[in-house]
Design an enzyme around this catalytic site. Structure first.
Site, PDB file in Angstrom:
ATOM      1  CD  GLU A  34      -2.876  -1.335   2.250  1.00  0.00           C
ATOM      2  OE1 GLU A  34      -4.116  -1.219   2.167  1.00  0.00           O
ATOM      3  OE2 GLU A  34      -2.295  -1.652   3.306  1.00  0.00           O
TER       4      GLU A  34
ATOM      5  CD  GLU B   1      -3.551  -6.577   3.555  1.00  0.00           C
ATOM      6  OE1 GLU B   1      -2.952  -5.502   3.698  1.00  0.00           O
ATOM      7  OE2 GLU B   1      -3.554  -7.213   2.473  1.00  0.00           O
TER       8      GLU B   1
END
Length: 262
Positions: free
Chosen positions: A117, A137
């Site tokens: 990210e 995730e």
């Protein structure tokens, strides 16, 4: 408690270099989040900066992800607690994306979760050939919350982003290159050298022209084509008011290298 520097900053020759140094795998913990804000403040207060490089210390990880050990304290306390944590993680990455000048991320090791990210918040990504990059995730029963669902889809397309996020499987450097997730793949240990070469090439140009070019691209990307063309024309008009364009055009006519003021 003794202060430990987990994000270092050096500024030289109009290039700012941010290094995440939180071994062994440079996780995005609370200290790194706080220190990223401080270093971004310093960059914003340095008017000579033209390019920002971001990398991690060592060769094992650029950033292996977030501080998973802190996740239990976010659980079962209502939607707003985890929502606030998401926004807290997003904030420094938003600030990096919002820097007015070009940003280059050098992936010198795994870039998973928050590391991916952070990379997505940069303009250009250089990957060393041994790295893995992805958003795992889903394997923990959650999904990316620091901008991953939004920036990845905008970069590689919605369908490919869904595949990456739904499976949680990391990509190799070459796989990432093939879908446009990274711009360049280089041999191990050559990431920083390549990034500096690119940064110096960019820094040779007018700071104001770089800023207006980035603003035109970023603002126009979210607009309809007709509105985006209007945005481009707006910044094109502004760049024609600078001293640097006078120098650039004069240098071209006189067949010499330009000496930009900024």
């Amino acid at each position: 408690m003794e202060y430990k520097e987990k994000v270092s900053l050096t500024i030289e020759d109009q290039i700012a270099i941010l290094v995440i140094q939180n071994p062994p795998v440079n996780i995005l913990d609370a200290d790194v989040v706080e220190q990223l804000h401080r270093k971004i403040d310093e960059i914003e207060q340095t008017p000579t900066v033209k390019v920002v490089l971001i990398t991690g210390v060592g060769d094992k990880a650029f950033m292996a992800g977030g501080d998973i050990k802190s996740f239990p304290e976010w659980m079962g306390k209502g939607v707003d607690v985890a929502k606030t944590k998401s926004q807290w993680l997003q904030h420094p990455l938003n600030r990096i994306e919002g820097l007015p000048y070009p940003t280059i991320c050098i992936l010198n090791g795994v870039a998973l979760g928050g590391g991916c990210e952070l990379a997505l918040a940069c303009d250009i990504r250089i990957a060393e050939e041994h790295i893995k990059i992805g958003l795992p995730e889903i394997k923990l029963g959650l999904f990316p919350g620091a901008g991953g669902t939004q920036r990845l889809a905008r970069l590689v397309g919605k369908a490919k982003a869904k595949e990456i996020i739904f499976t949680g499987e990391p990509l190799t450097a070459e796989q990432a290159l093939s879908i446009g997730l990274v711009n360049i793949v280089v041999k191990k240990w050559y990431g920083l050298t390549t990034g500096l070469q690119l940064a110096k090439k960019i820094a040779n140009h007018s700071r104001q022209a770089l800023i207006y070019a980035k603003q035109s691209i970023d603002e126009g990307y979210e607009q309809s084509l007709s509105n985006a063309l209007e945005t481009e024309a707006h910044y094109f008009g502004r760049v024609f008011q600078t001293e640097d364009i006078k120098e650039g055009v004069a240098a071209f006519i006189e067949k010499r290298e330009p000496r930009f003021l900024e």
